[in-house]
Design a protein around this motif. Structure first.
Motif, PDB file in Angstrom:
ATOM      1  N   TYR A   1       0.834  -1.207   0.000  1.00  0.00           N
ATOM      2  CA  TYR A   1       0.000   0.000   0.000  1.00  0.00           C
ATOM      3  C   TYR A   1       0.871   1.261   0.000  1.00  0.00           C
ATOM      4  N   SER A   2       2.064   1.182   0.602  1.00  0.00           N
ATOM      5  CA  SER A   2       2.972   2.337   0.566  1.00  0.00           C
ATOM      6  C   SER A   2       3.438   2.567  -0.860  1.00  0.00           C
ATOM      7  N   PHE A   3       3.791   1.471  -1.526  1.00  0.00           N
ATOM      8  CA  PHE A   3       4.233   1.582  -2.925  1.00  0.00           C
ATOM      9  C   PHE A   3       3.119   2.228  -3.760  1.00  0.00           C
ATOM     10  N   GLU A   4       1.898   1.770  -3.571  1.00  0.00           N
ATOM     11  CA  GLU A   4       0.760   2.331  -4.323  1.00  0.00           C
ATOM     12  C   GLU A   4       0.538   3.804  -3.974  1.00  0.00           C
ATOM     13  N   THR A   5       0.685   4.116  -2.697  1.00  0.00           N
ATOM     14  CA  THR A   5       0.443   5.485  -2.228  1.00  0.00           C
ATOM     15  C   THR A   5       1.377   6.496  -2.890  1.00  0.00           C
ATOM     16  N   PHE A   6       2.594   6.040  -3.211  1.00  0.00           N
ATOM     17  CA  PHE A   6       3.570   6.954  -3.815  1.00  0.00           C
ATOM     18  C   PHE A   6       3.719   6.733  -5.324  1.00  0.00           C
ATOM     19  N   SER A   7       2.763   5.993  -5.920  1.00  0.00           N
ATOM     20  CA  SER A   7       2.842   5.722  -7.366  1.00  0.00           C
ATOM     21  C   SER A   7       1.564   6.188  -8.049  1.00  0.00           C
ATOM     22  N   HIS A   8       1.727   6.543  -9.306  1.00  0.00           N
ATOM     23  CA  HIS A   8       0.548   6.719 -10.169  1.00  0.00           C
ATOM     24  C   HIS A   8       0.418   5.450 -11.001  1.00  0.00           C
ATOM     25  N   GLU A   9      -0.763   4.886 -11.037  1.00  0.00           N
ATOM     26  CA  GLU A   9      -0.963   3.675 -11.846  1.00  0.00           C
ATOM     27  C   GLU A   9      -1.401   4.112 -13.236  1.00  0.00           C
ATOM     28  N   LYS A  10      -0.468   3.960 -14.167  1.00  0.00           N
ATOM     29  CA  LYS A  10      -0.729   4.444 -15.525  1.00  0.00           C
ATOM     30  C   LYS A  10      -1.302   3.310 -16.369  1.00  0.00           C
ATOM     31  N   ALA A  11      -2.451   3.600 -17.004  1.00  0.00           N
ATOM     32  CA  ALA A  11      -3.065   2.599 -17.882  1.00  0.00           C
ATOM     33  C   ALA A  11      -2.407   2.687 -19.259  1.00  0.00           C
ATOM     34  N   ILE A  12      -1.985   1.549 -19.771  1.00  0.00           N
ATOM     35  CA  ILE A  12      -1.382   1.526 -21.113  1.00  0.00           C
ATOM     36  C   ILE A  12      -2.184   0.573 -21.982  1.00  0.00           C
ATOM     37  N   MET A  13      -2.615   1.078 -23.128  1.00  0.00           N
ATOM     38  CA  MET A  13      -3.315   0.214 -24.077  1.00  0.00           C
ATOM     39  C   MET A  13      -2.587   0.285 -25.407  1.00  0.00           C
ATOM     40  N   GLN A  14      -2.374  -0.864 -26.002  1.00  0.00           N
ATOM     41  CA  GLN A  14      -1.723  -0.889 -27.317  1.00  0.00           C
ATOM     42  C   GLN A  14      -2.703  -1.469 -28.318  1.00  0.00           C
ATOM     43  N   ARG A  15      -2.975  -0.709 -29.355  1.00  0.00           N
ATOM     44  CA  ARG A  15      -3.894  -1.151 -30.395  1.00  0.00           C
ATOM     45  C   ARG A  15      -3.103  -1.477 -31.659  1.00  0.00           C
ATOM     46  N   SER A  16      -3.749  -2.237 -32.521  1.00  0.00           N
ATOM     47  CA  SER A  16      -3.108  -2.558 -33.795  1.00  0.00           C
ATOM     48  C   SER A  16      -3.742  -1.679 -34.870  1.00  0.00           C
ATOM     49  N   PHE A  17      -3.070  -1.545 -36.011  1.00  0.00           N
ATOM     50  CA  PHE A  17      -3.666  -0.775 -37.122  1.00  0.00           C
ATOM     51  C   PHE A  17      -4.690  -1.621 -37.880  1.00  0.00           C
ATOM     52  N   PHE A  18      -4.737  -2.862 -37.515  1.00  0.00           N
ATOM     53  CA  PHE A  18      -5.607  -3.821 -38.171  1.00  0.00           C
ATOM     54  C   PHE A  18      -7.052  -3.658 -37.668  1.00  0.00           C
ATOM     55  N   LEU A  19      -8.009  -3.999 -38.477  1.00  0.00           N
ATOM     56  CA  LEU A  19      -9.443  -4.032 -38.149  1.00  0.00           C
ATOM     57  C   LEU A  19      -9.986  -2.632 -37.812  1.00  0.00           C
ATOM     58  N   GLU A  20     -10.258  -1.893 -38.863  1.00  0.00           N
ATOM     59  CA  GLU A  20     -10.787  -0.543 -38.689  1.00  0.00           C
ATOM     60  C   GLU A  20     -12.308  -0.565 -38.814  1.00  0.00           C
ATOM     61  N   LEU A  21     -13.034  -0.047 -37.821  1.00  0.00           N
ATOM     62  CA  LEU A  21     -14.501  -0.026 -37.858  1.00  0.00           C
ATOM     63  C   LEU A  21     -14.969   1.364 -38.272  1.00  0.00           C
ATOM     64  N   GLU A  22     -15.449   1.484 -39.495  1.00  0.00           N
ATOM     65  CA  GLU A  22     -15.815   2.803 -40.027  1.00  0.00           C
ATOM     66  C   GLU A  22     -16.967   3.470 -39.275  1.00  0.00           C
ATOM     67  N   PRO A  23     -17.970   2.702 -38.732  1.00  0.00           N
ATOM     68  CA  PRO A  23     -19.099   3.371 -38.049  1.00  0.00           C
ATOM     69  C   PRO A  23     -18.682   4.250 -36.867  1.00  0.00           C
ATOM     70  N   ARG A  24     -17.471   4.138 -36.408  1.00  0.00           N
ATOM     71  CA  ARG A  24     -17.069   4.993 -35.283  1.00  0.00           C
ATOM     72  C   ARG A  24     -16.778   6.435 -35.710  1.00  0.00           C
ATOM     73  N   TYR A  25     -16.743   6.685 -37.026  1.00  0.00           N
ATOM     74  CA  TYR A  25     -16.396   8.027 -37.525  1.00  0.00           C
ATOM     75  C   TYR A  25     -17.605   8.727 -38.159  1.00  0.00           C
ATOM     76  N   PRO A  26     -17.644  10.080 -38.104  1.00  0.00           N
ATOM     77  CA  PRO A  26     -18.681  10.837 -38.815  1.00  0.00           C
ATOM     78  C   PRO A  26     -18.522  10.666 -40.334  1.00  0.00           C
ATOM     79  N   PRO A  27     -19.480  11.062 -41.107  1.00  0.00           N
ATOM     80  CA  PRO A  27     -20.738  11.693 -40.686  1.00  0.00           C
ATOM     81  C   PRO A  27     -21.689  10.709 -40.020  1.00  0.00           C
ATOM     82  N   TRP A  28     -22.350  11.173 -38.911  1.00  0.00           N
ATOM     83  CA  TRP A  28     -23.298  10.314 -38.188  1.00  0.00           C
ATOM     84  C   TRP A  28     -24.591  10.154 -39.012  1.00  0.00           C
ATOM     85  N   ASN A  29     -25.217   8.997 -38.931  1.00  0.00           N
ATOM     86  CA  ASN A  29     -26.492   8.756 -39.617  1.00  0.00           C
ATOM     87  C   ASN A  29     -27.251   7.672 -38.857  1.00  0.00           C
ATOM     88  N   ASP A  30     -28.440   7.310 -39.326  1.00  0.00           N
ATOM     89  CA  ASP A  30     -29.278   6.356 -38.598  1.00  0.00           C
ATOM     90  C   ASP A  30     -28.632   4.993 -38.509  1.00  0.00           C
TER      91      ASP A  30
END
Ligand code: NAD
Length: 459
Positions: A425-454
């Protein structure tokens, strides 16, 4: 102020150099801290004796031995603590990986209290070093000899570009609090804790506040005479046998059923006599009050006429030797200062109740304690205390031992503190827990980008 700013500038520069982030640096500092304690035992015994009249056994148990144990534990766990923690990510993120990496906050300020002046300075220092920070340590000015010892000795053993000690009183603490720190770790009273938090808010600095308050001990009517004897020894151990009641986690008062009070008082008296002799003033096993200010504060608590009438044992005060005899009170008025303020001295009020179940309501109608001690074998009552009260910790059937335990968090809640430390708990108290996420360039989902539609709304 110039000196503080110069020291801080050097601490910032050292942190920026990256040296404190290496595992080798952290381990070397922890080893050096253990060496400091080993080489200087006699000096520490002497300083604690001069500041508080502490017996070497207490000094070894609560200061030297405990800190050596903590530093060794941190050394043995450091690789594991520092290792990035892999996280399994939900399918939604595929393809990706996740982990949590602990990084040091940077330059941290540690302000400690006087009652365990070596322990309360070095225990958080272990956490700060283990987490890879640079540190400004401000020991309590009231434990004069220990503060000098720390200021003189730390630079001889630890990296003085990364760990600095600044001694001084309230004015120095105020100056330190004006600076921008990456973390502040403060041990002291709730009153000053709130000053520290306001100062930290100005710079959005995170704080850990290890504060005080009134720690009750609930005494259920125990089944066997042996249990009662053990309970009484542990209560006295958790009150007078640790810095003579000047302990944040010491028993502040006892809650017990009326019918048990007379037996309890007799047992407390005989056990005090057994531990400290007929005349406790002559005993070398009992600490002195830290200074005249605190002696007078305690005298005032006792001299309240309604409180004086409640004394059933002790009450001897010797200002010249800063000595106060272990003192027991029976049912002092609940609105007297002795029952509204933290006692932090060798005075032990017993509050009687008709039924021990009332203890839960009694505790809940006051600020949240740092610790609740409860002596009981009744499993149903234990569950009621666990779920029906809130405190930093809850200890069944013993006192003070929790501070030795590296695997449980140590800290308060509400008025008794914010945050926790010891071990990992001392170690945690004096540390910031940094979240790291690594994504790949593979598999692009176009619906996440505008223009928005139904169509994208349905997706
Ligand atoms: P304190 O809060 O009076 O003083 C702590 C430090 O704060 C002092 O050394 C002083 O330099 C500084 N300070 C005092 N007044 C200040 C102000 N107005 N502005 C800025 N800084 C100021 O506490 P203390 O007398 O050193 O210690 C006793 C208290 O500490 C008790 O309440 C006790 O319960 C608590 N305590 C808590 C723990 C814990 O681990 N939770 C341990 C030991 C003591």
């Amino acid at each position: 102020m110039g000196e503080i700013e110069d020291k801080l500038a050097e601490l910032r520069q050292t942190f920026r150099s990256g040296i404190t982030k290496s595992v080798a640096w952290r381990k070397n500092q922890l080893r050096a801290l253990i060496e400091l304690l080993q080489d200087n035992e006699d000096k520490i015994f002497k300083a604690l004796h001069q500041d508080l009249g502490k017996h070497p056994v207490e000094t070894y148990r609560d200061e030297i031995g405990l800190i050596k144990k903590s530093a060794k534990y941190a050394l043995s766990c450091l690789d594991k603590w520092m290792a990035p923690k892999k996280r399994r990510l939900p399918l939604l993120f595929f393809p990706a990986s996740g982990e949590v990496v602990s990084e040091p906050f940077g330059v941290v300020l540690i302000c400690s209290a006087w009652n365990f002046p070596i322990n309360l300075a070095l225990e958080p220092l272990i956490g700060a070093i283990a987490a890879g920070n640079t540190v400004m340590l401000k020991p309590s000015e009231l434990a004069v000899e220990c503060a000098s010892f720390l200021a003189e000795t730390i630079p001889l053993y630890l990296d003085c570009k990364a760990i600095k000690v600044t001694n001084g009183g309230v004015d120095v603490c105020e100056q330190l609090l004006q600076q921008k720190w990456n973390k502040i770790f403060f041990t002291g009273s709730p009153r000053v804790g709130s000053i520290v938090m306001s100062a930290a808010a100005k710079h959005l600095t995170p704080v850990t506040l290890e504060l005080g308050g009134k720690c009750p001990a609930i005494l259920d009517t125990l089944s066997s005479p042996l249990d009662i004897k053990v309970t009484v020894k542990r209560i006295i151990g958790g009150k007078f046998a640790s810095c003579n009641g000047q302990v944040c986690i010491g028993v502040d008062y006892i809650l017990v059923e009326k019918k048990f009070a007379a037996t309890l008082i007799e047992l407390l008296k005989t056990t005090i006599k057994k531990f400290y002799g007929e005349n406790p003033k002559d005993s070398k096993s009992i600490s002195r009050i830290i200074n005249e200010y605190h002696f007078e504060r305690l005298r005032k608590l006792l001299e309240d006429p309604l409180v004086a009438d409640a004394i059933v044992h002790g009450g001897l005060l010797d200002k010249e030797n800063l000595f106060i005899e272990p003192t027991i009170l029976l049912d002092p008025p609940l609105d007297a200062e002795i029952m509204t303020e933290e006692i932090f001295g060798p005075i032990l009020p017993i509050i009687t109740l008709n039924n021990i179940q009332e203890s839960i309501e009694f505790i809940n109608s006051r600020p949240k304690p740092l610790v609740i001690y409860a002596f009981t074998k009744d499993e149903t009552f234990k569950k009621q205390i666990v779920s029906g009260t809130s405190s930093g910790s809850l200890i069944f059937n013993d006192t003070l031992v929790q501070q030795l335990c590296d695997v449980l968090p140590f800290g308060g809640v509400g008025q008794s503190g914010i945050g926790r430390y010891h071990g990992h708990y001392s170690f945690e108290t004096f540390s910031h827990e940094k979240a790291i996420m690594q994504r790949s360039f593979f598999l692009e989902l176009e619906p996440r980008y505008p223009p928005w539609n139904d169509f994208k709304m349905k997706f």
